[in-house]
Design an enzyme around this catalytic site. Structure first.
Site, PDB file in Angstrom:
ATOM      1  N   LYS A  14      -2.402  11.839   9.629  1.00 26.81           N
ATOM      2  CA  LYS A  14      -2.984  11.210   8.431  1.00 26.81           C
ATOM      3  C   LYS A  14      -4.520  11.286   8.485  1.00 26.81           C
ATOM      4  O   LYS A  14      -5.190  11.470   7.469  1.00 26.81           O
ATOM      5  CB  LYS A  14      -2.507   9.752   8.334  1.00 26.81           C
ATOM      6  N   THR A  29      -1.493   2.810   7.011  1.00 32.85           N
ATOM      7  CA  THR A  29      -2.461   3.723   7.628  1.00 32.85           C
ATOM      8  C   THR A  29      -3.249   2.902   8.637  1.00 32.85           C
ATOM      9  O   THR A  29      -4.030   2.020   8.260  1.00 32.85           O
ATOM     10  CB  THR A  29      -3.417   4.334   6.586  1.00 32.85           C
ATOM     11  N   LYS A  44     -11.770   2.147   5.219  1.00 28.36           N
ATOM     12  CA  LYS A  44     -10.964   1.751   6.395  1.00 28.36           C
ATOM     13  C   LYS A  44     -10.472   3.002   7.115  1.00 28.36           C
ATOM     14  O   LYS A  44     -10.605   3.127   8.329  1.00 28.36           O
ATOM     15  CB  LYS A  44      -9.775   0.896   5.958  1.00 28.36           C
TER      16      LYS A  44
HETATM   17  P1  NAP Z   1      -1.909  -3.563  -1.077  1.00 28.13           P
HETATM   18  O1  NAP Z   1      -1.437  -3.335  -2.468  1.00 28.13           O
HETATM   19  O2  NAP Z   1      -3.177  -4.307  -0.848  1.00 28.13           O
HETATM   20  O3  NAP Z   1      -0.712  -4.299  -0.300  1.00 28.13           O
HETATM   21  C1  NAP Z   1      -0.840  -4.739   1.035  1.00 28.13           C
HETATM   22  C2  NAP Z   1       0.441  -5.458   1.409  1.00 28.13           C
HETATM   23  O4  NAP Z   1       0.349  -5.882   2.765  1.00 28.13           O
HETATM   24  C3  NAP Z   1       0.704  -6.722   0.579  1.00 28.13           C
HETATM   25  O5  NAP Z   1       2.094  -6.864   0.429  1.00 28.13           O
HETATM   26  C4  NAP Z   1       0.130  -7.810   1.488  1.00 28.13           C
HETATM   27  O6  NAP Z   1       0.711  -9.079   1.237  1.00 28.13           O
HETATM   28  C5  NAP Z   1       0.541  -7.285   2.836  1.00 28.13           C
HETATM   29  N1  NAP Z   1      -0.269  -7.816   3.937  1.00 28.13           N
HETATM   30  C6  NAP Z   1      -1.566  -7.544   4.180  1.00 28.13           C
HETATM   31  N2  NAP Z   1      -1.968  -8.194   5.293  1.00 28.13           N
HETATM   32  C7  NAP Z   1      -0.895  -8.877   5.749  1.00 28.13           C
HETATM   33  C8  NAP Z   1      -0.685  -9.717   6.852  1.00 28.13           C
HETATM   34  N3  NAP Z   1      -1.661  -9.991   7.736  1.00 28.13           N
HETATM   35  N4  NAP Z   1       0.553 -10.258   7.010  1.00 28.13           N
HETATM   36  C9  NAP Z   1       1.547  -9.978   6.135  1.00 28.13           C
HETATM   37  N5  NAP Z   1       1.396  -9.181   5.080  1.00 28.13           N
HETATM   38  C10 NAP Z   1       0.195  -8.638   4.889  1.00 28.13           C
HETATM   39  O7  NAP Z   1      -2.059  -2.178  -0.276  1.00 28.13           O
HETATM   40  P2  NAP Z   1      -1.348  -0.764  -0.532  1.00 28.13           P
HETATM   41  O8  NAP Z   1      -2.152   0.020  -1.506  1.00 28.13           O
HETATM   42  O9  NAP Z   1       0.103  -0.972  -0.755  1.00 28.13           O
HETATM   43  O10 NAP Z   1      -1.604  -0.072   0.892  1.00 28.13           O
HETATM   44  C11 NAP Z   1      -0.879  -0.462   2.052  1.00 28.13           C
HETATM   45  C12 NAP Z   1      -1.175   0.519   3.187  1.00 28.13           C
HETATM   46  O11 NAP Z   1      -0.817   1.843   2.759  1.00 28.13           O
HETATM   47  C13 NAP Z   1      -2.645   0.574   3.620  1.00 28.13           C
HETATM   48  O12 NAP Z   1      -2.719   0.774   5.000  1.00 28.13           O
HETATM   49  C14 NAP Z   1      -3.176   1.782   2.862  1.00 28.13           C
HETATM   50  O13 NAP Z   1      -4.278   2.372   3.507  1.00 28.13           O
HETATM   51  C15 NAP Z   1      -1.960   2.687   2.904  1.00 28.13           C
HETATM   52  N6  NAP Z   1      -1.915   3.700   1.812  1.00 28.13           N
HETATM   53  C16 NAP Z   1      -2.173   3.333   0.519  1.00 28.13           C
HETATM   54  C17 NAP Z   1      -2.133   4.298  -0.484  1.00 28.13           C
HETATM   55  C18 NAP Z   1      -2.445   3.947  -1.933  1.00 28.13           C
HETATM   56  O14 NAP Z   1      -2.604   4.874  -2.740  1.00 28.13           O
HETATM   57  N7  NAP Z   1      -2.502   2.680  -2.298  1.00 28.13           N
HETATM   58  C19 NAP Z   1      -1.836   5.631  -0.164  1.00 28.13           C
HETATM   59  C20 NAP Z   1      -1.542   5.969   1.156  1.00 28.13           C
HETATM   60  C21 NAP Z   1      -1.605   4.995   2.132  1.00 28.13           C
HETATM   61  P3  NAP Z   1       0.142 -10.057   0.043  1.00 28.13           P
HETATM   62  O15 NAP Z   1       0.863  -9.624  -1.204  1.00 28.13           O
HETATM   63  O16 NAP Z   1       0.503 -11.413   0.478  1.00 28.13           O
HETATM   64  O17 NAP Z   1      -1.343  -9.828  -0.013  1.00 28.13           O
END
Ligand code: NAP
Length: 293
Positions: free
Chosen positions: A173, A98, A241
């Site tokens: 979104k 997102t 965010k």
């Molecule tokens: P998360 O569990 O915090 O995972 C983030 C991932 O991105 C991890 O694999 C992290 O790697 C990687 N990452 C972050 N910064 C990076 C960088 N600079 N370079 C390389 N890798 C990087 O987050 P999430 O919940 O999966 O969410 C991910 C996205 O989906 C976000 O934009 C969020 O808003 C969106 N989203 C989430 C949900 C939800 O329910 N969680 C629902 C809809 C949309 P590391 O493991 O090394 O930290």
């Protein structure tokens, strides 16, 4: 079957990549910034991992990503060791982060310069949707690239739609998040009021959820909100965010979002209460006496 790469094995990316391999049957190579997670993923799902986004993306027909925010996305695409430099002409990058519509347009232009395609494809459905392979995916970008990518995206989605040109997926979104923000505050106030009025909340919800007040949030979250349990998915930090992105966009397009702006500040209160990782239904914690939650 396609050759695919997945960058970012977080809460969302880890199961999504798993569905590409298992349900889609695609040859899947993953990358995660913290390599240990990529090793665990490969041990559980097969496939292979790269040590940089470029290494994972090389030779892939489709490169997926689900990272944190705009800057993270720039890093894995056009940053050092980024995927774009390693992708073959005609390959499609599908971004499930997102992020802003502006970064989607910027990266779509950078992809075009290299003969690649970039689709912004944020998702809705949360952790459960990712784990069950039942996400809703809102896509912006080139139609021909979308039509090639859609069957692959279906490995983890129950609804996929092309919303318009680059940025239209992210804008959709934003609409989703605006709709949720006000609704969750309304539901919080409704439950708090029912309690203050000494009504039986279960009975109240049982009746009004069959009428015009019904919502997904009401059906799925009232009970945990009433119990003060907030460990059910999308975190307050992520929502802030997203609302920041929404309010920025509204400054540009002139839309008036007074309730969304207020709810964003309410989420700041929740953060100040230590609720950074609580789920978004925790708005009720601001207005419910502590002994009740
Ligand atoms: P998360 O569990 O915090 O995972 C983030 C991932 O991105 C991890 O694999 C992290 O790697 C990687 N990452 C972050 N910064 C990076 C960088 N600079 N370079 C390389 N890798 C990087 O987050 P999430 O919940 O999966 O969410 C991910 C996205 O989906 C976000 O934009 C969020 O808003 C969106 N989203 C989430 C949900 C939800 O329910 N969680 C629902 C809809 C949309 P590391 O493991 O090394 O930290």
């Amino acid at each position: 079957m396609a050759k695919v790469a997945f960058l970012g094995l977080g809460v969302m990316g880890y199961p999504m990549a798993g569905h590409l391999a298992a349900r889609g049957g695609h040859e899947t190579r993953v990358f995660n910034r913290t390599t240990a997670k990529a090793e665990v993923w490969v041990a559980a799902n097969g496939g292979s991992f790269g040590r940089t986004p470029a290494e994972a993306a090389e030779g892939a027909d489709f490169v997926f990503a689900c990272v944190g925010n705009d800057d993270d996305l720039r890093q894995v695409t056009i940053g050092e060791g980024g995927a774009f430099a390693a992708m073959a002409p005609g390959a499609v990058f599908i971004d499930h982060t997102t992020a802003s519509a502006a970064v989607a347009r910027e990266l779509a232009a950078a992809a075009t310069e290299r003969g690649l395609f970039f689709l912004d494809a944020p998702v809705s459905g949360g952790q459960a949707g990712a784990e069950n392979g039942a996400l809703t995916v809102m896509v912006g970008g080139d139609e021909a690239a979308y039509l090639r990518a859609e069957p692959v995206i279906r490995s983890f989605a129950k609804m996929v739609g092309l919303m318009g040109p680059s940025g239209a997926g992210q804008l959709t979104k934003m609409v989703n998040q605006i709709a949720i923000a006000g609704l969750v505050q309304g539901l919080s106030e409704a439950i708090a009021f029912a309690k203050a009025a000494d009504l039986d909340v279960e009975k109240v919800i049982g009746v009004i959820s069959k009428g015009a007040a019904q919502s997904w949030q009401m059906e799925n979250r009232w009970k945990t909100m009433d119990a003060g349990e907030f460990a059910f998915g999308f975190a307050v930090d992520w929502m802030r965010k997203d609302l920041g992105i929404v309010l920025d966009e509204a400054k540009r397009n002139g839309a008036r979002l007074p309730v969304t702006a207020l709810v964003d500040q309410f989420y700041a209160d929740v953060q100040a209460m230590g609720g950074n990782r609580w789920d978004t239904s925790s708005l009720i914690a601001r207005i419910t006496p502590k002994s009740d939650t």
